[in-house]
Write an enzyme that holds these catalytic residues in place. Structure first.
Site, PDB file in Angstrom:
ATOM      1  N   LYS A 166     142.019  69.107  57.965  1.00 27.54           N
ATOM      2  CA  LYS A 166     143.520  69.366  57.904  1.00 27.54           C
ATOM      3  C   LYS A 166     143.953  69.162  56.544  1.00 27.54           C
ATOM      4  CE  LYS A 166     143.839  68.172  62.692  1.00 27.54           C
ATOM      5  NZ  LYS A 166     142.505  67.619  62.916  1.00 27.54           N
ATOM      6  N   GLU A 169     135.776  70.245  72.252  1.00 29.65           N
ATOM      7  CA  GLU A 169     136.502  69.557  72.466  1.00 29.65           C
ATOM      8  C   GLU A 169     137.701  69.676  73.564  1.00 29.65           C
ATOM      9  OE1 GLU A 169     139.849  68.226  70.001  1.00 29.65           O
ATOM     10  OE2 GLU A 169     139.193  69.533  68.313  1.00 29.65           O
TER      11      GLU A 169
END
Length: 301
Positions: free
Chosen positions: A156, A22
């Site tokens: 996360k 990414e």
């Protein structure tokens, strides 16, 4: 529509290993000039594992799969580079915009190009207070309908981890720990929650990928949850204390919606004296190296 670099295209045609990367971490995740240094470092880590890196971004309305040095520098240094999820891609293409791709956009474009392995830091997921906000990352829905293997450090830790795992199960996204029966928490080696399956070698991961195809499974992803090394993780006690403070600050300052995640991540970086960023980068580096080995095993299969 896709602009596939000559190096990536040749590797795909020859069935050589390729790893998608990414670009959001380059444009939005790190300060300049460290962002460009890390981008080059991650691509080199893929090469050291015998694979070809395919960093993905949209430039002037054209999705690029594999960036040369000039385009990599544009993503790192150009002002106005947008942050693009998969829903933004038609708008960016039609308007001629430039943007860095998030997990969902990268996974989609990689799969469209024929790339099967993608390395990132941590996935998005179900946010805390979901029952009130209905805030869920677009990553999850996209992975439920995209055949790609994502090597990541879990989700996360600022998110609702058990709710995210439940959501992945509901969506039919396969999740396996790599070398662990615990689900990692991005900055942390162990989020405190188990996983049902453990894979221990790149060849085992490739075998699952083959089985997905052989069984004619729905076009969903395989999440390979690879924990950051224990010696490189954020100290769990420090993490717990600072995250609790960050959540209180978020409430006190009435931060809501899409602003919550960047607020919490920035708070963690500032109040851990950069230790959370160190753990983040350690996790990404480890994931990229593992993804290179998985891609090589997949190419041999």
């Amino acid at each position: 529509m896709l602009v596939v670099s000559a190096e990536v295209g040749e590797a795909l045609d020859a069935r050589r290993p390729v790893v998608a990367l990414e670009s959001t971490i380059i444009a939005h995740g790190l300060p300049r000039p460290r962002n460009l240094q890390v981008a080059r470092e991650l691509e080199e880590a893929v090469r050291q594992e015998g694979a070809v890196p395919a960093t993905i971004a949209v430039l002037d309305g054209r999705p690029h799969v594999g960036l040369d040095e000039d385009r990599l520098e544009r993503v790192a240094n150009e002002d106005g580079i947008r942050k693009l999820g998969h829903r933004d891609l038609p708008l960016a293409v039609a308007s001629g915009a430039s943007g860095a791709t998030t997990v969902s956009a990268t996974a989609l474009l990689a799969a469209r190009a024929g790339i099967r392995v993608f390395a990132t830091g941590g996935l998005g997921g179900v946010h805390r207070e979901w029952t009130a906000t209905q805030d869920e990352s677009a990553d999850l829905g996209l992975l439920a309908r995209t055949r790609i293997t994502v090597v990541c450090a879990g989700v996360k830790s600022i998110l609702d981890v058990p709710a995210t795992l439940q959501r992945l199960e509901t969506l039919g996204v396969a999740v396996a720990g790599y070398g662990t029966d615990r689900f990692p928490g991005f900055y942390l080696s162990d989020s405190g929650h188990p996983v049902d399956w453990t894979l221990r070698t790149p060849d085992e991961v490739a075998a699952v990928m083959r089985a997905q195809d052989t069984l004619g499974m729905p076009e969903s992803a395989l999440v390979v949850a690879h924990p950051v090394a224990a010696e490189e993780q954020l100290d769990p006690e420090l993490h717990a204390r600072v995250l609790a403070e960050a959540l209180r600050a978020c409430e006190d300052e009435r931060v809501t919606g899409q602003a919550v995640t960047p607020f919490l991540l920035d708070y963690l970086v500032r109040h851990t004296d950069g230790a959370s960023l160190h753990a983040n980068l350690a996790a990404v580096r480890g994931n990229v190296r593992l993804a290179g080995r998985v891609a090589a095993a997949w190419a041999r299969s």
